[in-house]
Design an enzyme around this catalytic site. Structure first.
Site, PDB file in Angstrom:
ATOM      1  N   HIS A 306      99.206  28.137  45.452  1.00  0.00           N
ATOM      2  CA  HIS A 306      99.146  26.824  46.098  1.00  0.00           C
ATOM      3  C   HIS A 306      99.345  27.014  47.591  1.00  0.00           C
ATOM      4  CE1 HIS A 306      99.903  22.578  46.916  1.00  0.00           C
ATOM      5  NE2 HIS A 306      99.287  22.356  45.775  1.00  0.00           N
ATOM      6  N   ASP A 364      97.813  22.683  37.428  1.00  0.00           N
ATOM      7  CA  ASP A 364      96.574  22.783  36.666  1.00  0.00           C
ATOM      8  C   ASP A 364      96.613  23.847  35.587  1.00  0.00           C
ATOM      9  OD1 ASP A 364      95.204  20.762  37.967  1.00  0.00           O
ATOM     10  OD2 ASP A 364      94.815  22.068  39.664  1.00  0.00           O
TER      11      ASP A 364
HETATM   12  N1  CMC Z   1      94.575  34.607  42.072  1.00  0.00           N
HETATM   13  C1  CMC Z   1      94.581  35.782  42.756  1.00  0.00           C
HETATM   14  N2  CMC Z   1      94.889  35.880  44.066  1.00  0.00           N
HETATM   15  C2  CMC Z   1      95.188  34.761  44.713  1.00  0.00           C
HETATM   16  C3  CMC Z   1      95.196  33.498  44.080  1.00  0.00           C
HETATM   17  C4  CMC Z   1      94.885  33.458  42.703  1.00  0.00           C
HETATM   18  N3  CMC Z   1      94.872  32.287  42.049  1.00  0.00           N
HETATM   19  N4  CMC Z   1      95.531  32.537  44.960  1.00  0.00           N
HETATM   20  C5  CMC Z   1      95.719  33.170  46.138  1.00  0.00           C
HETATM   21  N5  CMC Z   1      95.517  34.501  45.989  1.00  0.00           N
HETATM   22  C6  CMC Z   1      95.674  35.521  47.019  1.00  0.00           C
HETATM   23  C7  CMC Z   1      94.496  35.535  47.968  1.00  0.00           C
HETATM   24  O1  CMC Z   1      93.510  36.451  47.561  1.00  0.00           O
HETATM   25  C8  CMC Z   1      95.146  35.924  49.280  1.00  0.00           C
HETATM   26  O2  CMC Z   1      95.334  37.316  49.259  1.00  0.00           O
HETATM   27  P1  CMC Z   1      95.248  38.150  50.650  1.00  0.00           P
HETATM   28  O3  CMC Z   1      96.341  37.623  51.521  1.00  0.00           O
HETATM   29  O4  CMC Z   1      95.450  39.562  50.218  1.00  0.00           O
HETATM   30  O5  CMC Z   1      93.877  37.870  51.205  1.00  0.00           O
HETATM   31  C9  CMC Z   1      96.541  35.277  49.214  1.00  0.00           C
HETATM   32  O6  CMC Z   1      96.818  35.150  47.803  1.00  0.00           O
HETATM   33  C10 CMC Z   1      96.612  33.913  49.884  1.00  0.00           C
HETATM   34  O7  CMC Z   1      95.562  33.106  49.341  1.00  0.00           O
HETATM   35  P2  CMC Z   1      94.759  32.035  50.176  1.00  0.00           P
HETATM   36  O8  CMC Z   1      93.450  31.781  49.525  1.00  0.00           O
HETATM   37  O9  CMC Z   1      94.741  32.446  51.620  1.00  0.00           O
HETATM   38  O10 CMC Z   1      95.718  30.784  50.033  1.00  0.00           O
HETATM   39  P3  CMC Z   1      95.311  29.290  50.246  1.00  0.00           P
HETATM   40  O11 CMC Z   1      96.550  28.584  50.589  1.00  0.00           O
HETATM   41  O12 CMC Z   1      94.164  29.179  51.200  1.00  0.00           O
HETATM   42  O13 CMC Z   1      94.759  28.833  48.820  1.00  0.00           O
HETATM   43  C11 CMC Z   1      94.635  27.958  46.632  1.00  0.00           C
HETATM   44  C12 CMC Z   1      95.477  28.090  47.906  1.00  0.00           C
HETATM   45  C13 CMC Z   1      95.280  26.958  45.677  1.00  0.00           C
HETATM   46  C14 CMC Z   1      93.214  27.428  46.981  1.00  0.00           C
HETATM   47  C15 CMC Z   1      94.521  29.347  45.972  1.00  0.00           C
HETATM   48  O14 CMC Z   1      95.803  29.808  45.598  1.00  0.00           O
HETATM   49  C16 CMC Z   1      93.580  29.357  44.769  1.00  0.00           C
HETATM   50  O15 CMC Z   1      92.377  29.523  44.931  1.00  0.00           O
HETATM   51  N6  CMC Z   1      94.131  29.169  43.524  1.00  0.00           N
HETATM   52  C17 CMC Z   1      93.326  29.032  42.347  1.00  0.00           C
HETATM   53  C18 CMC Z   1      92.763  27.617  42.275  1.00  0.00           C
HETATM   54  C19 CMC Z   1      93.814  26.609  41.871  1.00  0.00           C
HETATM   55  O16 CMC Z   1      94.572  26.823  40.930  1.00  0.00           O
HETATM   56  N7  CMC Z   1      93.813  25.455  42.563  1.00  0.00           N
HETATM   57  C20 CMC Z   1      94.698  24.335  42.233  1.00  0.00           C
HETATM   58  C21 CMC Z   1      95.656  23.984  43.318  1.00  0.00           C
HETATM   59  S1  CMC Z   1      96.924  22.857  42.711  1.00  0.00           S
HETATM   60  C22 CMC Z   1      96.103  21.388  42.415  1.00  0.00           C
HETATM   61  C23 CMC Z   1      95.638  20.720  43.655  1.00  0.00           C
HETATM   62  O17 CMC Z   1      96.478  20.409  44.513  1.00  0.00           O
HETATM   63  O18 CMC Z   1      94.439  20.443  43.763  1.00  0.00           O
END
Ligand code: CMC
Length: 430
Positions: A306, A364
């Site tokens: 998140h 989720d």
């Molecule tokens: N699985 C594997 N690696 C992950 C994941 C994951 N689910 N989420 C983040 N990472 C890694 C990512 O690869 C990155 O690694 P590095 O620093 O080495 O490049 C690091 O963790 C930070 O990730 P980010 O994408 O920069 O973080 P963000 O804040 O931009 O993204 C997120 C947040 C929710 C989009 C992301 O964690 C994700 O894609 N999760 C899966 C989708 C999900 O479950 N979404 C629901 C969110 S809760 C409901 C809502 O509010 O809508």
């Protein structure tokens, strides 16, 4: 609250910027005059360090795993209240008295029907249309049906539009579902509570008596409470940005629904369930953990991570408990997807990669299993999220409209394209 001043040096020039304190949470540096003082913008793609507004509605402490609606912890609201009470709280700022609650319930209930012409609107869609596509279209189309509540300068019209959307979302969501399975629409029944009425509109058929299961209704109501608001997330910010131009409230909420649809946001519950199905059995989990960690593989563990929570999402805890309640009530002893989910969570919580990046299960992760057990197809999961989030979008939109300092939202950019050049005719192009 008195602002303090912070001096920063930009391009060898010292500028004074006001620091504003909230009631809780990080303070902000007011950079609204920075461009005027320095000729520079700030750069923050993804808004990781940028507060776009002041708000009194929802507070998240992502490190501590805290979520408050109007100051009340989500755990207490989910345990003691119902969804319409949360709606009242988000809209008006205080919990209702018994009389206020009864009046609010009555007002919402009196708006549950949709214009009859809406039925024909549905006929234009293919039966296999994604229900989120239908929701984007139908909620946007409400502005073509309810002309008497689109004048945003009139508080009375804003209030009626808000009531209409909270009341009609379940009706439209149920219609989208019924349309996809070729069953007749079921009209709302106003002697039922909000969530029971929704369950009936989804699962009743005209040829049989339908009895609402109170355990399932309570569980779904709690799921709605958990999803009701989440401060300035992508869809809420979309609603605010759309609303900042003066667009009507139905159009703004339709924009929010469109944004919510994406798999990184509301679409994650659908994606999480698909992922659990794909994994299939606990012995295949290590393979998927390895894929999630592989930089060259775009796969992510859906339902994990998140932007704000760097601790267990407090909604995920309540959701996990709700999942068990629903499965018990339905007598589902062995759900292979739940087995995979529980095992996957355990493995990921101990894995160095996930621990180091503070990736915990989010809301989720378990919601899909629960909604599937209740009988909803995966394509409806994000629709249910949109239904519940509508009140949050409306509360945030209203807060923005009522703010006298409100202006159109207009981010700036760092231009990295070709500098100015002269047009050349086709004959001279490389
Ligand atoms: N699985 C594997 N690696 C992950 C994941 C994951 N689910 N989420 C983040 N990472 C890694 C990512 O690869 C990155 O690694 P590095 O620093 O080495 O490049 C690091 O963790 C930070 O990730 P980010 O994408 O920069 O973080 P963000 O804040 O931009 O993204 C997120 C947040 C929710 C989009 C992301 O964690 C994700 O894609 N999760 C899966 C989708 C999900 O479950 N979404 C629901 C969110 S809760 C409901 C809502 O509010 O809508």
């Amino acid at each position: 609250m008195q602002d303090t001043i912070s001096a920063v040096t930009v391009d060898n020039k010292s500028v004074e910027l006001a620091v504003k304190d909230g009631t809780i949470g990080p303070s902000v540096i007011d950079i609204s005059k920075l461009y005027g003082q320095t000729g520079m913008f700030t750069y923050d793609p993804g808004f990781t360090s940028t507060a776009a507004c002041e708000s009194k509605i929802t507070y998240i402490d992502g490190d501590a795993g805290v979520l408050l609606y109007r100051g009340y912890p989500i755990e207490q609201l989910a345990e003691h209240g119902d969804f319409l009470e949360t709606c009242y709280l988000l809209l008006y700022g205080e919990l209702p008295t018994a009389a206020q609650k009864a009046d609010f319930d009555y007002r919402v209930t009196r708006h549950t029907m949709v214009h009859d012409q809406m039925n024909r609107f549905f006929q234009g869609f293919r039966r296999d249309a994604h229900p989120m596509a239908i929701m984007v279209a139908c909620v946007g189309a409400l502005s073509a049906f309810y002309h008497d509540s689109t004048d945003i300068s009139d508080p009375q019209q804003r209030m009626i539009a808000s009531m209409r959307m909270i009341a009609k979302m379940p009706t439209l969501a149920a219609m989208a579902y019924k349309y996809s399975i070729g069953q007749p629409f079921v009209y709302p029944q106003n002697d039922l509570d909000y969530t029971s009425n929704f369950l009936r509109m989804c699962f009743a058929v005209p040829c049989e008596e339908y009895k609402v299961n109170p355990v399932l209704s309570r569980a779904l109501d709690r799921i709605f409470i958990l999803h009701a608001d989440h401060e300035q997330n992508a869809s809420t910010s979309t609603v605010r940005l759309a609303g900042s131009s003066g667009a009507n409230p139905f159009a703004c909420i339709a924009a929010g629904i469109a944004c919510l649809w994406g798999p990184a946001h509301g679409g994650a519950n659908e994606a999480a369930l698909k992922m659990l199905k794909e994994i299939g059995t606990p012995d295949r989990i290590p393979m998927y953990i390895a894929k999630a960690k592989d930089k060259n593989d775009p796969f992510r563990l859906m339902g994990f991570g998140h932007r704000v929570y760097k601790n267990y999402d407090p909604r995920a805890r309540i959701m996990q408990k709700t999942t068990h309640e629903v499965l018990n009530e339905l007598g589902i002893k062995d759900d292979p997807l739940l087995d995979v989910a529980v095992e996957l969570e355990q493995i990921a919580l101990k894995d160095e990669y996930f621990v180091e990046k503070k990736l915990y299960p989010n809301i989720d992760f378990y919601s899909g299993i629960t909604l599937k057990a209740m009988g909803f197809p995966t394509s409806m999961f994000t629709v249910l999220f949109a239904l519940a989030r509508t009140v949050g979008w409306i509360a945030q939109w209203s807060e923005m409209i009522e703010d006298p300092s409100q202006r159109i939202g207009r981010p700036r950019q760092l231009y990295v394209g070709t500098p100015q050049r002269q047009y050349v005719t086709e004959a001279y192009r490389g």
